[in-house]
Design a protein around this motif. Sequence first.
Motif, PDB file in Angstrom:
ATOM      1  N   VAL A   1       7.029  12.540   1.031  1.00 59.71           N
ATOM      2  CA  VAL A   1       5.885  11.992   0.292  1.00 59.71           C
ATOM      3  C   VAL A   1       4.968  13.108  -0.192  1.00 59.71           C
ATOM      4  O   VAL A   1       3.815  12.863  -0.569  1.00 59.71           O
TER       5      VAL A   1
ATOM      6  N   GLU B   1      -1.848  11.719  10.071  1.00 58.11           N
ATOM      7  CA  GLU B   1      -0.729  10.994   9.484  1.00 58.11           C
ATOM      8  C   GLU B   1       0.029  10.332  10.623  1.00 58.11           C
ATOM      9  O   GLU B   1       0.272  10.957  11.663  1.00 58.11           O
TER      10      GLU B   1
ATOM     11  N   THR C   1      -9.304   3.383   9.326  1.00 54.94           N
ATOM     12  CA  THR C   1      -8.729   2.844   8.093  1.00 54.94           C
ATOM     13  C   THR C   1      -7.281   3.312   7.994  1.00 54.94           C
ATOM     14  O   THR C   1      -7.012   4.517   8.019  1.00 54.94           O
TER      15      THR C   1
ATOM     16  N   ARG D   1      -4.070   3.648   5.690  1.00 49.45           N
ATOM     17  CA  ARG D   1      -3.630   3.615   4.283  1.00 49.45           C
ATOM     18  C   ARG D   1      -2.133   3.919   4.239  1.00 49.45           C
ATOM     19  O   ARG D   1      -1.706   5.000   4.646  1.00 49.45           O
TER      20      ARG D   1
ATOM     21  N   ARG E   1       1.233   5.135   2.871  1.00 49.33           N
ATOM     22  CA  ARG E   1       1.684   6.123   1.874  1.00 49.33           C
ATOM     23  C   ARG E   1       3.062   5.778   1.347  1.00 49.33           C
ATOM     24  O   ARG E   1       3.336   5.937   0.164  1.00 49.33           O
TER      25      ARG E   1
ATOM     26  N   PRO F   1       2.700   0.887  -0.186  1.00 43.03           N
ATOM     27  CA  PRO F   1       2.133   2.151  -0.663  1.00 43.03           C
ATOM     28  C   PRO F   1       0.847   1.942  -1.485  1.00 43.03           C
ATOM     29  O   PRO F   1       0.813   1.101  -2.383  1.00 43.03           O
ATOM     30  N   GLY F   2      -0.212   2.673  -1.118  1.00 42.03           N
ATOM     31  CA  GLY F   2      -1.487   2.593  -1.826  1.00 42.03           C
ATOM     32  C   GLY F   2      -2.409   1.501  -1.322  1.00 42.03           C
ATOM     33  O   GLY F   2      -3.524   1.352  -1.819  1.00 42.03           O
ATOM     34  N   GLU F   3      -1.962   0.741  -0.325  1.00 40.85           N
ATOM     35  CA  GLU F   3      -2.817  -0.330   0.212  1.00 40.85           C
ATOM     36  C   GLU F   3      -3.402   0.112   1.555  1.00 40.85           C
ATOM     37  O   GLU F   3      -2.759   0.854   2.299  1.00 40.85           O
ATOM     38  N   GLN F   4      -4.605  -0.373   1.852  1.00 42.33           N
ATOM     39  CA  GLN F   4      -5.270   0.064   3.080  1.00 42.33           C
ATOM     40  C   GLN F   4      -6.076  -1.054   3.723  1.00 42.33           C
ATOM     41  O   GLN F   4      -6.398  -2.052   3.082  1.00 42.33           O
TER      42      GLN F   4
ATOM     43  N   THR G   1      -9.180  -1.628   7.038  1.00 50.62           N
ATOM     44  CA  THR G   1     -10.066  -1.010   8.028  1.00 50.62           C
ATOM     45  C   THR G   1     -10.212  -1.920   9.250  1.00 50.62           C
ATOM     46  O   THR G   1     -10.452  -3.121   9.110  1.00 50.62           O
TER      47      THR G   1
ATOM     48  N   PHE H   1      -7.682   7.375   8.423  1.00 54.25           N
ATOM     49  CA  PHE H   1      -9.023   7.964   8.344  1.00 54.25           C
ATOM     50  C   PHE H   1      -9.865   7.244   9.388  1.00 54.25           C
ATOM     51  O   PHE H   1      -9.791   6.018   9.500  1.00 54.25           O
TER      52      PHE H   1
END
Lengths: 177, 177
Positions: free
Chosen positions: A21, A63, A89, A91, A93, A128-131, A133, A154
Amino acid sequence: MISRRELEDAQQYTAERLAEVGIVLTAAEQDAIEVADFGLSELGETGLQLLVYVNTDRYCAKELVLRPGQTCPEHRHPPFDGTPGKEETFRCRSGRVYLYVEGEPTPQPSCVPPPGAYTVSREVELGPGEQHTIPPGTLHWFQAGAEGAVVTEFSSASRDDLDEFTDERVARTTVVA
Amino acid sequence: MISRRELEDAQQYTAERLAEVGIVLTAAEQDAIEVADFGLSELGETGLQLLVYVNTDRYCAKELVLRPGQTCPEHRHPPFDGTPGKEETFRCRSGRVYLYVEGEPTPQPSCVPPPGAYTVSREVELGPGEQHTIPPGTLHWFQAGAEGAVVTEFSSASRDDLDEFTDERVARTTVVA
């Protein structure tokens, strides 16, 4: 307990998935990849690979790499040092990860947890690209989909040693022998 | 002030650079890419493109994208709400970024700042996979190398509106007209 071989295989798997990635690691970081079997000696089923970028007394970034179907067992991050505990959070990848959090149970969840104590089942699916919290002090667990997953985390300051697991057999320590 | 065209060009440039390093954005995130000219109307020279992943009252994570030679002007993050101010870790993903921070001046720094007020010149050079943490309240600026740079920023809570710039002409607001 995991073997030296399992540890090294898991570290290599993690470095390869991160490289795929586009994440570049220093040599020191590759050596510092953590492998957690949560004391269950079933790494492929219940386990997690981690690389910590930074963990100050205010914030943290990591990660997380999971093999296909691998599960991080149910836990929560308790208050410490006058803070509400770790807020985090996730996220996604690459691949797909299914988070299970407190709240209304999802009627037909995508994942079956491994044997053990799992009590929350509100599903949050991340591609991918979704997160998403997760508030401090709340129960959660997660499992990767059929392709595994790379997830960036994060958060506020991280104290893995304080994690409270629902299953009393589970521990954050991993013995390599 | 930047034109609508400059804004959209900068957003597209940013999305392309992030895609090149394997970072997947949602459509909403692509639209939310921030472009800052710091009030100088010389975006290619003094400017920054940002994507904020998350900014809670405890932690923040962003991607910073710089064009070749583009500079983020000298500033510091002051204390607020009883905290020491923003502490931040820059991790280079691709390209090369030169940070300038407080401390012993580097004798022959790699970069020349644009016209304006620049007072710190201790150089920290970051290539892919390298990172550096900047303490709260301390002056810093940065410039991308000849290929531009993608830099992930992990930090405590971010309040860009409080940033204190050395050059009094500089402001965090960007007018699009």
